[in-house]
Design a protein around this motif. Structure first.
Motif, mmCIF file in Angstrom:
data_model
loop_
_atom_site.group_PDB
_atom_site.id
_atom_site.type_symbol
_atom_site.label_atom_id
_atom_site.label_comp_id
_atom_site.label_asym_id
_atom_site.label_seq_id
_atom_site.Cartn_x
_atom_site.Cartn_y
_atom_site.Cartn_z
ATOM 1 N N ALA A 59 -2.000 -1.732 -4.305
ATOM 2 C CA ALA A 59 -2.791 -1.783 -3.356
ATOM 3 C C ALA A 59 -3.777 -2.970 -3.399
ATOM 4 C CB ALA A 59 -3.581 -0.534 -3.222
ATOM 5 N N TRP A 60 -4.265 -3.118 -4.604
ATOM 6 C CA TRP A 60 -5.202 -4.381 -4.900
ATOM 7 C C TRP A 60 -4.651 -5.715 -4.498
ATOM 8 C CZ3 TRP A 60 -4.824 -8.249 -8.765
ATOM 9 C CH2 TRP A 60 -5.761 -9.108 -8.831
ATOM 10 N N ARG A 61 -3.182 -5.828 -4.947
ATOM 11 C CA ARG A 61 -2.536 -6.849 -4.631
ATOM 12 C C ARG A 61 -2.435 -7.180 -2.965
ATOM 13 N NH1 ARG A 61 2.241 -9.577 -8.346
ATOM 14 N NH2 ARG A 61 2.220 -10.583 -6.344
ATOM 15 N N LEU B 287 0.544 3.925 -3.207
ATOM 16 C CA LEU B 287 -0.604 4.606 -3.159
ATOM 17 C C LEU B 287 -0.611 5.720 -2.117
ATOM 18 C CD1 LEU B 287 -3.370 4.933 -4.670
ATOM 19 C CD2 LEU B 287 -4.174 3.297 -3.069
ATOM 20 N N LEU C 241 -2.483 1.545 -7.644
ATOM 21 C CA LEU C 241 -3.679 0.990 -7.257
ATOM 22 C C LEU C 241 -3.619 -0.352 -7.609
ATOM 23 C CD1 LEU C 241 -6.100 3.350 -9.383
ATOM 24 C CD2 LEU C 241 -5.988 2.984 -6.750
ATOM 25 N N TYR C 242 -2.816 -0.950 -8.503
ATOM 26 C CA TYR C 242 -2.508 -2.533 -8.790
ATOM 27 C C TYR C 242 -2.125 -2.909 -7.625
ATOM 28 C CZ TYR C 242 -0.342 -6.719 -10.311
ATOM 29 O OH TYR C 242 0.272 -7.755 -10.367
ATOM 30 N N PHE D 165 0.760 -1.204 -0.050
ATOM 31 C CA PHE D 165 0.141 -0.160 0.009
ATOM 32 C C PHE D 165 0.994 1.089 -0.055
ATOM 33 C CE2 PHE D 165 -2.315 -3.360 2.094
ATOM 34 C CZ PHE D 165 -3.730 -3.220 1.366
ATOM 35 N N VAL E 282 -4.408 -5.904 -0.614
ATOM 36 C CA VAL E 282 -5.810 -6.204 -0.212
ATOM 37 C C VAL E 282 -6.039 -7.826 -0.171
ATOM 38 C CG1 VAL E 282 -8.202 -6.363 -0.568
ATOM 39 C CG2 VAL E 282 -6.994 -4.200 -0.700
ATOM 40 N N GLN E 283 -5.434 -8.350 -1.469
ATOM 41 C CA GLN E 283 -5.454 -10.036 -1.586
ATOM 42 C C GLN E 283 -4.531 -10.437 -0.566
ATOM 43 O OE1 GLN E 283 -4.535 -10.396 -5.720
ATOM 44 N NE2 GLN E 283 -6.832 -10.708 -6.008
ATOM 45 N N LYS E 284 -3.314 -9.972 -0.480
ATOM 46 C CA LYS E 284 -2.235 -10.620 0.352
ATOM 47 C C LYS E 284 -2.760 -10.550 1.950
ATOM 48 C CE LYS E 284 1.925 -12.306 0.371
ATOM 49 N NZ LYS E 284 2.315 -13.248 -0.427
#
Length: 258
Positions: free
Chosen positions: A247-249, A182, A244-245, A179, A251-253
């Motif tokens: 940060a999306w990873r 971002l 953003l990509y 994160f 969230v998944q992690k």
């Protein structure tokens, strides 16, 4: 090899020192013997010198190139497997994302300033951080300098490498490094915006105190016109998409670690 300026020349063949003469043994119509020249030596059956021929520059260059290639191949054989293990460990998508982020922040324009219809000045992220760090006036913010990016630059570097932390650190909290880019973009953008707004307000108030409300309003209008020349560069959009990509990873992690 020793030259023939002070008598017979001297060459070393398989550890043996052999003498030769310019007239009898030297085989080059275009050059004379010089110290440390690379030569080919022909010997007779008794091991005495028959001919001394300088090695052409093209042959020496090819030999150097071959040695370089052999060295590169040795390095490749030794380190490439280790590097590929690291790449597989990190993952190509993550490496590509971090590389794109570094390129966007270091080399691509984060902001463009339309100085005139034909003149546009581009500032990278590090240019903006440097200006924000060294400038205490609006005039300084509007001009490119050579100062240090200071703490801003340090935090930018940390934000670039933080997404890799979870690969090398055995701690679930390391995933929050995804994160970091971002968060850095949001906080830095907000900080630069607030600094420009405060400097603009201070300049307007200063002009108002000097020449009254009309002068202050005129100065405010001039500041707005100057700020209107700023536009977001494509480097900022690339950095935002990558952030953003990541940060999306992240969230998944984080969710997977629960």
């Amino acid at each position: 090899m020793r030259d023939t300026n002070a008598g017979p020349g001297l060459v070393v063949v398989d550890g043996r020192q052999l003498t030769f003469t310019l007239e009898q043994h030297w085989r080059s119509p275009t050059s004379a013997p010089t110290v440390n020249t690379q030569v080919d030596v022909a010997l007779d059956a008794s091991g005495q010198v028959l001919a001394v021929t300088p090695v052409p520059e093209s042959v020496l260059a090819k030999e150097k190139l071959d040695k370089m290639k052999d060295g590169m191949n040795d390095l490749k054989d030794e380190y490439l497997p280790k590097l590929m293990v690291r790449v597989d460990q990190v993952g190509k998508p993550l490496l590509i994302a971090v590389a794109l982020l570094a390129i966007a922040w270091i080399w691509l324009p984060a902001v463009s300033i339309n100085i005139s219809a034909s003149i546009v000045q581009n500032l990278t992220m590090f240019d903006l951080l440097r200006l924000a760090n060294v400038s205490s006036s609006l005039e300084g913010m509007m001009q490119s300098g050579t100062g240090s990016s200071g703490l801003y630059g340090f935090l930018c570097v940390v934000a670039m490498i933080a997404p890799l932390a979870h690969v090398f650190v055995a701690d679930k909290r390391a995933a929050f490094g995804l994160f970091a880019p971002l968060a850095f973009l949001v906080l830095t953008g907000l900080g630069i915006y607030l600094k420009i707004r405060n400097l603009t307000s201070a300049a307007s108030e200063s002009m108002r105190g000097f020449g009254g409300s009309q002068m202050g309003d005129f100065a405010g209008a001039m500041m707005k016109q100057a700020l209107a020349a700023f536009s977001v560069g494509y480097g900022s959009y690339i950095a935002l998409i990558v952030a953003l990509y990541l940060a999306w990873r992240g969230v998944q992690k984080v969710l997977a670690a629960r």
